[in-house]
Design a protein around this motif. Structure first.
Motif, PDB file in Angstrom:
ATOM      1  N   CYS A 102      -8.248  47.922  19.653  1.00 40.33           N
ATOM      2  CA  CYS A 102      -7.623  46.757  19.519  1.00 40.33           C
ATOM      3  C   CYS A 102      -7.167  45.642  21.223  1.00 40.33           C
ATOM      4  O   CYS A 102      -7.568  44.346  20.725  1.00 40.33           O
ATOM      5  N   GLY A 103      -6.678  45.910  22.077  1.00 38.68           N
ATOM      6  CA  GLY A 103      -6.938  45.143  23.239  1.00 38.68           C
ATOM      7  C   GLY A 103      -8.240  44.442  23.396  1.00 38.68           C
ATOM      8  O   GLY A 103      -8.315  43.218  23.674  1.00 38.68           O
ATOM      9  N   LEU A 104      -9.498  45.062  23.066  1.00 36.94           N
ATOM     10  CA  LEU A 104     -10.459  44.827  23.881  1.00 36.94           C
ATOM     11  C   LEU A 104     -11.069  43.785  22.358  1.00 36.94           C
ATOM     12  O   LEU A 104     -11.563  42.566  23.303  1.00 36.94           O
ATOM     13  N   LEU A 105     -10.378  44.086  21.496  1.00 38.25           N
ATOM     14  CA  LEU A 105     -11.146  43.266  20.092  1.00 38.25           C
ATOM     15  C   LEU A 105     -10.502  41.665  20.586  1.00 38.25           C
ATOM     16  O   LEU A 105     -10.611  40.540  20.603  1.00 38.25           O
ATOM     17  N   TYR A 106      -8.709  41.726  21.266  1.00 37.98           N
ATOM     18  CA  TYR A 106      -8.366  40.963  21.063  1.00 37.98           C
ATOM     19  C   TYR A 106      -8.540  39.897  22.262  1.00 37.98           C
ATOM     20  O   TYR A 106      -8.958  38.474  22.502  1.00 37.98           O
ATOM     21  N   GLU A 107      -9.247  40.819  23.010  1.00 34.31           N
ATOM     22  CA  GLU A 107      -9.302  39.783  24.575  1.00 34.31           C
ATOM     23  C   GLU A 107     -10.916  39.440  23.998  1.00 34.31           C
ATOM     24  O   GLU A 107     -10.400  38.151  24.665  1.00 34.31           O
ATOM     25  N   ASN A 108     -11.651  39.314  23.332  1.00 36.09           N
ATOM     26  CA  ASN A 108     -12.508  39.145  22.456  1.00 36.09           C
ATOM     27  C   ASN A 108     -12.640  37.636  21.779  1.00 36.09           C
ATOM     28  O   ASN A 108     -13.636  37.723  21.398  1.00 36.09           O
ATOM     29  N   GLY A 109     -11.572  38.041  20.877  1.00 32.40           N
ATOM     30  CA  GLY A 109     -11.449  36.542  20.340  1.00 32.40           C
ATOM     31  C   GLY A 109     -10.827  37.171  18.856  1.00 32.40           C
ATOM     32  O   GLY A 109     -10.312  35.802  18.396  1.00 32.40           O
ATOM     33  N   LEU A 110     -10.664  37.917  18.713  1.00 33.32           N
ATOM     34  CA  LEU A 110     -10.709  38.521  17.497  1.00 33.32           C
ATOM     35  C   LEU A 110      -8.978  38.147  17.324  1.00 33.32           C
ATOM     36  O   LEU A 110      -8.419  39.088  17.805  1.00 33.32           O
ATOM     37  N   ARG A 111      -8.519  37.723  15.819  1.00 31.21           N
ATOM     38  CA  ARG A 111      -6.597  38.082  16.488  1.00 31.21           C
ATOM     39  C   ARG A 111      -6.319  38.896  14.747  1.00 31.21           C
ATOM     40  O   ARG A 111      -7.291  39.006  13.704  1.00 31.21           O
ATOM     41  N   GLY A 112      -4.938  39.001  14.820  1.00 29.52           N
ATOM     42  CA  GLY A 112      -4.955  39.869  13.261  1.00 29.52           C
ATOM     43  C   GLY A 112      -4.517  38.909  12.506  1.00 29.52           C
ATOM     44  O   GLY A 112      -4.270  37.872  12.570  1.00 29.52           O
ATOM     45  N   GLY A 113      -3.614  39.695  11.342  1.00 31.62           N
ATOM     46  CA  GLY A 113      -3.745  38.121   9.985  1.00 31.62           C
ATOM     47  C   GLY A 113      -2.440  36.818   9.958  1.00 31.62           C
ATOM     48  O   GLY A 113      -1.600  37.387  11.673  1.00 31.62           O
ATOM     49  N   SER A 114      -1.835  36.452   9.822  1.00 33.80           N
ATOM     50  CA  SER A 114      -0.847  36.171   9.906  1.00 33.80           C
ATOM     51  C   SER A 114       0.866  36.798  10.036  1.00 33.80           C
ATOM     52  O   SER A 114       0.270  37.303   9.255  1.00 33.80           O
TER      53      SER A 114
END
Lengths: 116, 140
Positions: free
Chosen positions: A102-114
């Motif tokens: 999750c951390g890697l994807l977040y770091e690369n700009g992907l976000r969770g829903g609202s």
């Protein structure tokens, strides 16, 4: 972000859906609890989970999730892959655990829903 | 109604791997009929949670789905143990599911709240020792 980028970032193996890797993913969700996943509709989401059973595939199907990532090297069974293929769902498998994935994807700009 | 389509499903009890087959079938059919995607998702999620509940708590049951040009009507009937306190069962997070079910990704006390959340009309009747009936409607 495309599924192909997710695959690269997580150094993941493609279990099925090789032809769908250029699809766009808008949000991400990390959970082993399918009812929590079902509670919040996400738009063109990727689901990261450690729950490797047919209900993970079914949940993705009901939610129109485009990509499922199994963390901690979990690999789907033949039946699960078949079910995923029927629903145009990409399955990836990464050696990484949930938190770093999750951390890697977040770091690369992907976000969770609202927010809830 | 003459232009309604009625579909009936038997949900097998105690086979967790097959839970969701009825919801999957309905989802495919609604897609083929050109129903708006948002309505399809609402039907799929609410019915899927209902199916899971039937398998976890009631050894299966029957689902009758009626599709009209305006809405999808779902009637879920089981002859399981019934629910003693419905208002308690409707609270998010309340669950009586056994530990092994939680290990399968369910039993977090979100099933009934999710069903209510995603359907436009929701009602539940239950009698201990007799069974539970859930009625849900999703409008297009």
């Amino acid at each position: 972000m495309t599924i192909r980028e997710i695959q690269k970032i997580l150094d993941a193996k493609v279990c099925c859906g090789e032809e769908l890797l250029d699809r766009e993913v808008h949000t991400a969700c990390g959970s082993d609890l399918m009812s929590d996943v079902l509670a919040f509709v996400k738009d063109q989401a990727v689901l990261l989970t450690g729950l490797c059973n047919p209900q993970a595939i079914r949940t993705a199907e009901m939610m129109d999730i485009v990509c499922l990532v199994f963390v901690r090297s979990k690999v789907p069974t033949e039946t699960m892959v078949e079910l995923a293929r029927e629903n145009d769902l990409v399955i990836l498998s990464t050696e990484l655990a949930m938190f770093p994935s999750c951390g890697l994807l977040y770091e690369n700009g992907l976000r969770g829903g609202s927010r809830i | 109604m003459s232009d309604a389509i009625v579909l009936k499903y038997d949900v097998p009890g105690d086979d967790f791997t097959r839970a969701g087959e009825a919801s999957s079938d309905i989802k495919q059919k609604l897609k083929q009929m050109g129903i708006p995607p948002e309505a399809i998702r609402k039907v799929a999620i609410s019915m899927y949670e209902g199916e899971i509940n039937m398998v976890i708590h009631a050894h299966g049951g029957q689902i009758t789905v009626e599709i009209t040009p305006e809405d999808v009507d779902m009637l879920l009937v089981d002859h399981g143990p019934g629910i003693a306190d419905i208002s308690q069962a409707m609270q998010a997070g309340f669950s009586t599911a056994p530990e092994d079910v939680r290990g399968l990704g369910f039993g977090a006390g979100m099933g009934l709240p999710n069903m209510k959340k995603y359907s436009d009309d929701f009602s539940i009747e239950s009698e201990v020792g007799v069974g539970t009936t859930v009625h849900m409607k999703v409008r297009f």
